[in-house]
Design an enzyme around this catalytic site. Structure first.
Site, PDB file in Angstrom:
ATOM      1  N   LYS A 176      -0.193 115.572  67.419  1.00 45.92           N
ATOM      2  CA  LYS A 176      -1.634 115.516  67.703  1.00 45.92           C
ATOM      3  C   LYS A 176      -2.076 114.060  67.819  1.00 45.92           C
ATOM      4  O   LYS A 176      -1.301 113.149  67.504  1.00 45.92           O
ATOM      5  CB  LYS A 176      -2.390 116.227  66.572  1.00 45.92           C
ATOM      6  N   MET A 229     -13.744  90.708  67.713  1.00 46.46           N
ATOM      7  CA  MET A 229     -13.491  91.799  68.653  1.00 46.46           C
ATOM      8  C   MET A 229     -12.163  91.603  69.396  1.00 46.46           C
ATOM      9  O   MET A 229     -11.396  92.546  69.591  1.00 46.46           O
ATOM     10  CB  MET A 229     -14.640  91.899  69.666  1.00 46.46           C
ATOM     11  N   TYR A 267     -16.384  84.178  62.406  1.00 43.06           N
ATOM     12  CA  TYR A 267     -17.704  84.724  62.066  1.00 43.06           C
ATOM     13  C   TYR A 267     -17.886  84.787  60.554  1.00 43.06           C
ATOM     14  O   TYR A 267     -16.968  85.173  59.825  1.00 43.06           O
ATOM     15  CB  TYR A 267     -17.851  86.129  62.638  1.00 43.06           C
ATOM     16  N   ARG A 293     -10.348 123.258  53.553  1.00 44.95           N
ATOM     17  CA  ARG A 293     -10.635 122.737  54.877  1.00 44.95           C
ATOM     18  C   ARG A 293     -10.657 123.946  55.800  1.00 44.95           C
ATOM     19  O   ARG A 293     -11.713 124.496  56.062  1.00 44.95           O
ATOM     20  CB  ARG A 293      -9.586 121.677  55.267  1.00 44.95           C
TER      21      ARG A 293
HETATM   22  C1  PLP Z   1      -1.696 116.622  60.720  1.00 40.42           C
HETATM   23  C2  PLP Z   1      -1.095 117.790  60.064  1.00 40.42           C
HETATM   24  C3  PLP Z   1       0.232 117.765  59.596  1.00 40.42           C
HETATM   25  C4  PLP Z   1       1.063 116.509  59.577  1.00 40.42           C
HETATM   26  O1  PLP Z   1       0.734 115.753  58.430  1.00 40.42           O
HETATM   27  P1  PLP Z   1       1.495 114.391  58.079  1.00 40.42           P
HETATM   28  O2  PLP Z   1       0.874 113.962  56.810  1.00 40.42           O
HETATM   29  O3  PLP Z   1       1.196 113.439  59.211  1.00 40.42           O
HETATM   30  O4  PLP Z   1       2.925 114.698  57.983  1.00 40.42           O
HETATM   31  C5  PLP Z   1       0.777 118.938  59.134  1.00 40.42           C
HETATM   32  N1  PLP Z   1       0.048 120.076  59.082  1.00 40.42           N
HETATM   33  C6  PLP Z   1      -1.241 120.136  59.470  1.00 40.42           C
HETATM   34  C7  PLP Z   1      -1.987 121.411  59.370  1.00 40.42           C
HETATM   35  C8  PLP Z   1      -1.860 118.992  59.964  1.00 40.42           C
HETATM   36  O5  PLP Z   1      -3.140 119.040  60.329  1.00 40.42           O
END
Ligand code: PLP
Length: 355
Positions: free
Chosen positions: A35, A300, A252, A130
């Site tokens: 992802k 930046m 800055y 979640r």
């Molecule tokens: C992003 C995610 C993972 C991967 O987690 P890592 O800590 O990057 O290994 C696994 N399962 C779910 C449901 C996630 O959202």
């Protein structure tokens, strides 16, 4: 010469990290989590380097379709499932597997015209709060999904809130097990931290993300100690040099004031490239193969490296912002965040190369 900033993606490191995941979880299939554009490394590039994984996990239906178009035949899981019922058909046509985490999604599957079917991963909320069905709502959803004509195979999954730190996974693991032990369906529990720390939770599918990119999921164990290799080198060059006298400041807010004569290199990298603005004086970086520290506040487009003790450093000297010599986790720590955030935040204006 073009602006010298680069991200170089190391396919061999991705392959190495996948092999390490397989070695640590030898009885599980690997769902490589790619992802967020492969945690900033480029989704398709990462998928090619991780082609030995049995599955890929992404978020958006378009990403799944792009993976299929690129020829990947593995399981492809949409980690948040359907956002609207219109997505069902395209997901099913491309054989994308769906997380099902709420009753709305159950309804979308029930209402789909079931000429095509999908595999689903039913998500339980065991304490992360979640996504997922609470234990009290799970059985009703499970029965509906079992009866649903749009559903082919079912896997059960959950996600741990503290696999990387105390108190660990015990309580959530127990809740998951007590609910699902008598169901003989495949299961999936483990993110990177769980994969590395809790073999009992490997079960059928592990879901490593961050470890594949060579960063650590832990605050107290480095990527190198785990045996991981950095999959991204974020590099640039020095484009200016300044000599400060005692009492001079830089940048800055005049956040750094020299206590003694100080030579500094201006590096072509700033927060608009994805370098964290919250990184303070002292954040590590590599200049001309020597480890040194940043000075002052990140702008930046530029930041400042202390090259007082690197006399050979000059305009044109190479700088590693993070990579094999400067763990992204250390830069993240200096900025009060985690490697995940920095990798994902690599800015679109940074050219990406592969080696
Ligand atoms: C992003 C995610 C993972 C991967 O987690 P890592 O800590 O990057 O290994 C696994 N399962 C779910 C449901 C996630 O959202």
């Amino acid at each position: 010469m073009s602006r010298p900033i680069r991200a170089t993606i190391h396919s061999d490191a991705l392959g190495h990290n996948l092999a390490l995941a397989k070695m640590r979880a030898p009885h599980s299939k690997i769902m490589a989590v790619i992802k967020a554009d492969g945690y900033g490394h480029g989704m398709l590039r990462v998928a090619r380097a991780l082609a030995d994984a049995e599955g890929f996990a992404v978020l958006r239906v378009e990403e799944g379709v792009a993976l299929r178009a690129a020829g990947f035949r593995q399981t492809i899981l949409l980690l948040e499932g359907l956002f609207e019922s219109e997505e069902f058909k395209i997901a099913a046509q491309h054989d994308l597997s769906l997380v099902v985490h709420n009753e709305d999604q159950v309804r979308m599957l029930e209402q789909a015209q079931a000429t095509v079917t999908v595999d689903i991963f039913v998500k339980l909320n065991t304490g992360m709060n979640r996504l997922g069905f609470l234990p009290t709502r799970f059985w009703a959803a499970y029965d509906r999904l079992k009866a649903c004509k749009s559903v082919r195979a079912m896997t059960l999954m959950t996600h741990f809130a503290t696999a990387d730190e105390a108190p660990g996974i015990a309580e959530q693991y127990k809740r998951f097990a007590s609910l699902t032990d008598e169901i003989s369906l495949p299961k999936s529990l483990a993110n990177s931290a769980t994969l590395l720390r809790y073999p009992e939770a490997h079960v059928d599918w592990v879901r490593p993300g961050i470890m594949l990119y060579g960063a650590t999921p832990f605050a107290d164990v480095s990527a190198a100690a785990i045996g991981l290799k950095s999959a991204m080198t974020f590099s640039s060059k020095i484009i200016g040099v300044q000599n400060l006298s005692a009492g001079d400041s830089v940048g800055y807010g005049r956040l750094f004031t020299a206590a003694k004569p100080t030579r500094l290199g201006v590096v072509a990298c700033g927060y608009a490239d994805g370098y964290p603005r919250h990184a303070l004086t002292g954040t590590p970086l590599l200049v001309a193969s020597k480890r040194t520290r940043t000075l002052g506040r990140v702008s930046m487009d530029m930041l400042y490296a202390d090259i007082t003790d690197i006399p050979e450093a000059d305009i044109g000297s190479p700088v590693e912002l993070w990579g094999p010599n400067i763990p992204v986790d250390e830069v993240a720590h200096a900025a009060g965040t985690v490697g995940y955030e920095l990798l994902c935040a690599l800015a679109p204006r940074v050219p990406v190369e592969e080696d």
